[in-house]
Motif scaffolding. Structure first.
Motif, PDB file in Angstrom:
ATOM      1  N   VAL A   1      -1.685   4.903  12.228  1.00 10.84           N
ATOM      2  CA  VAL A   1      -0.822   5.713  11.372  1.00 10.84           C
ATOM      3  C   VAL A   1       0.271   4.833  10.778  1.00 10.84           C
ATOM      4  O   VAL A   1       0.999   4.156  11.507  1.00 10.84           O
ATOM      5  N   GLU A   2       0.392   4.826   9.456  1.00 13.88           N
ATOM      6  CA  GLU A   2       1.453   4.074   8.793  1.00 13.88           C
ATOM      7  C   GLU A   2       2.748   4.889   8.807  1.00 13.88           C
ATOM      8  O   GLU A   2       2.730   6.119   8.953  1.00 13.88           O
TER       9      GLU A   2
ATOM     10  N   ASP B   1      -6.390  15.543   5.294  1.00 12.37           N
ATOM     11  CA  ASP B   1      -5.521  14.580   5.966  1.00 12.37           C
ATOM     12  C   ASP B   1      -4.203  15.243   6.362  1.00 12.37           C
ATOM     13  O   ASP B   1      -3.855  16.332   5.884  1.00 12.37           O
TER      14      ASP B   1
ATOM     15  N   ARG C   1      -4.846   7.239  -0.888  1.00 11.96           N
ATOM     16  CA  ARG C   1      -4.665   6.981   0.541  1.00 11.96           C
ATOM     17  C   ARG C   1      -4.368   8.276   1.310  1.00 11.96           C
ATOM     18  O   ARG C   1      -4.166   8.245   2.522  1.00 11.96           O
ATOM     19  N   LEU C   2      -4.294   9.378   0.607  1.00 12.95           N
ATOM     20  CA  LEU C   2      -4.106  10.681   1.223  1.00 12.95           C
ATOM     21  C   LEU C   2      -5.036  11.648   0.523  1.00 12.95           C
ATOM     22  O   LEU C   2      -5.057  11.714  -0.708  1.00 12.95           O
TER      23      LEU C   2
ATOM     24  N   ARG D   1      -6.702  12.927  12.065  1.00 10.10           N
ATOM     25  CA  ARG D   1      -6.532  13.120  10.614  1.00 10.10           C
ATOM     26  C   ARG D   1      -5.175  12.620  10.107  1.00 10.10           C
ATOM     27  O   ARG D   1      -4.920  12.647   8.905  1.00 10.10           O
ATOM     28  N   THR D   2      -4.307  12.145  11.004  1.00  6.46           N
ATOM     29  CA  THR D   2      -2.969  11.699  10.602  1.00  6.46           C
ATOM     30  C   THR D   2      -3.044  10.378   9.844  1.00  6.46           C
ATOM     31  O   THR D   2      -3.631   9.413  10.328  1.00  6.46           O
ATOM     32  N   ARG D   3      -2.439  10.336   8.674  1.00  8.17           N
ATOM     33  CA  ARG D   3      -2.447   9.129   7.847  1.00  8.17           C
ATOM     34  C   ARG D   3      -1.068   8.478   7.741  1.00  8.17           C
ATOM     35  O   ARG D   3      -0.972   7.261   7.593  1.00  8.17           O
TER      36      ARG D   3
END
Length: 421
Positions: free
Chosen positions: A193-194, A109, A104-105, A162-164
């Motif tokens: 974003v989480e 990212d 997930r990353l 690009r923020t995850r």
């Protein structure tokens, strides 16, 4: 000079085992466990050691579920969304380990942190990013700070396509700020974003509803403001991430249970139940701590209100004595508060911070050794030219206003002496 007479703590101090010859104003660092909870933990140890094999085979799982149920009610969330862990740093590491393994990353990212985050958790974020070629982006949250809006603005400025993920402390350890986490989670979620909430100080300090917060992940310590024994923490994982069909969510340590699913039992619970042989009695004692601290007042809302009021009073006493301004509005204060010490001049402040010390600043040694006050003092010497120095007070039911008056007197005396160095 001889040791000054210490001020009286609160009458409730008799419930704790703290040294009566110490003015203890640092509950925030490691917490302090009441005598009744320590006795309860001892009873659990005796029960376990009577037959360790039978206990782990027949009783451990049920006790862990009882703890989860108590915490589920206390934190307002589904009890089976909770993993019981040693501490919040462990929780942050577990989340990032799962995010990296699940892909997930990835390269390019970004994850967001801010400078107020606990150093151990910042270390974990940098490690996770470096493993996959991602970047850690700093949200520039100011200190002093005028309002919670400044936190929202700082994080949203840092968001890019690009923020995850964003790491955010519910209560910042170095600066003692209660951040607007519910608002921030919602704003970040609307941008895809989480959020991983480091709630190290939050359980017991603040009234929480993880259901309403709806963060992807939340981790907290119970040994701080719930006052359970050291090594008792909790990790919440939102259902969609916990039940991911492809990857699931797994502990850092895989024990025998990883290959022994139990019919009718969620594998998330089974794997987090047992992480190898360890003393889980600190975890078993969490419900007793919840009942004990709540029972010292008319329930937890009164406990939290008393502690906050005392913290604000203590801050007012110290700021008035030292002629400094509070660096944050009262709305952003819970049961800890950080103040910026008066400056002797940047060059001298840096020199003072470089004196030999067992702690972070020789002023902390002086307060402990000369005044019997346990309280954290630190500075940022050499960090981007920032020579500010800080002191952080805590307020727990065993503290009294007189202790902060005593602290103010000691601080004024020591700072005046430093000015002559």
């Amino acid at each position: 000079m001889g040791m000054p007479d210490l001020p009286r703590p609160s009458p409730l101090a008799s419930h704790w085992a703290l040294d009566p010859n110490l003015c203890f104003l640092n509950h925030g660092s490691f917490g302090a466990t009441p005598r009744a909870v320590m006795a309860h933990q001892s009873d659990w140890r005796s029960r376990l050691e009577a037959d360790p094999v039978r206990f782990f085979v027949e009783e451990h799982e049920g006790v862990m579920d009882d703890v989860r149920r108590a915490l589920g009610t206390f934190l307002d969330c589904d009890w089976d969304s909770l993993a019981l862990i040693p501490n919040a740093s462990h929780g942050v590491a577990t989340v990032m380990h799962n995010i990296v393994l699940a892909g997930r990353l990835g390269a390019g990212d970004e994850v967001i942190v801010n400078a107020h985050e606990y150093p151990a958790c910042q270390n974990t974020m940098r490690w996770a990013a470096s493993r996959v070629g991602a970047s850690v982006v700093l949200a520039d949250v100011p200190f002093p700070i005028a309002s919670p809006d400044a936190v929202i603005e700082a994080y949203l400025r840092a968001v890019t396509p690009r923020t995850r993920l964003a790491l955010v402390s519910h209560v910042t350890s170095p600066t003692g700020l209660v951040l607007p986490v519910e608002r921030l989670v919602a704003e970040l979620s609307s941008r895809g974003v989480e959020t991983l909430v480091d709630g190290a100080h939050a359980p017991g300090m603040l009234r929480l509803s993880l259901r309403r917060m709806n963060a992807a992940y939340f981790t907290g310590n119970c040994h701080k403001w719930i006052c359970s024994p050291k090594g008792s923490g909790v990790l919440y994982v939102r259902e969609d991430l916990r039940r991911d069909a492809r990857h699931g969510f797994r502990p850092l340590v895989l024990s025998n249970n990883a290959e022994k699913p139990k019919p009718g039992r969620d594998q998330f619970l089974t794997e987090f139940d047992y992480l190898g042989t360890t003393d889980c009695t600190a975890l078993y004692s969490i419900p007793k701590a919840i009942d004990t601290i709540g029972g010292l007042a008319s329930g937890w809302p009164e406990v939290q209100g008393r502690n906050r009021d005392l913290c604000l009073k203590g801050r007012e006493i110290v700021c008035s004595a030292l002629g400094i301004e509070p660096p944050a509005p009262a709305s952003m204060i819970g049961s800890i508060a950080t103040m910026i010490l008066p400056s002797h001049g940047a060059e001298r402040d840096e020199r003072l911070m470089r004196r030999p010390t067992k702690y972070h600043d020789a002023l902390q040694d002086a307060l402990l050794n000369k005044w019997s006050i346990q309280i954290p003092v630190w500075g940022l010497a050499g960090k981007s030219g920032d020579s500010r120095r800080f002191i952080r007070i805590s307020a727990q039911l065993y503290n009294s206003a007189e202790q902060y008056e005593y602290l103010a007197k000691a601080m004024k005396t020591e700072l005046e002496a430093e000015g002559k160095l």
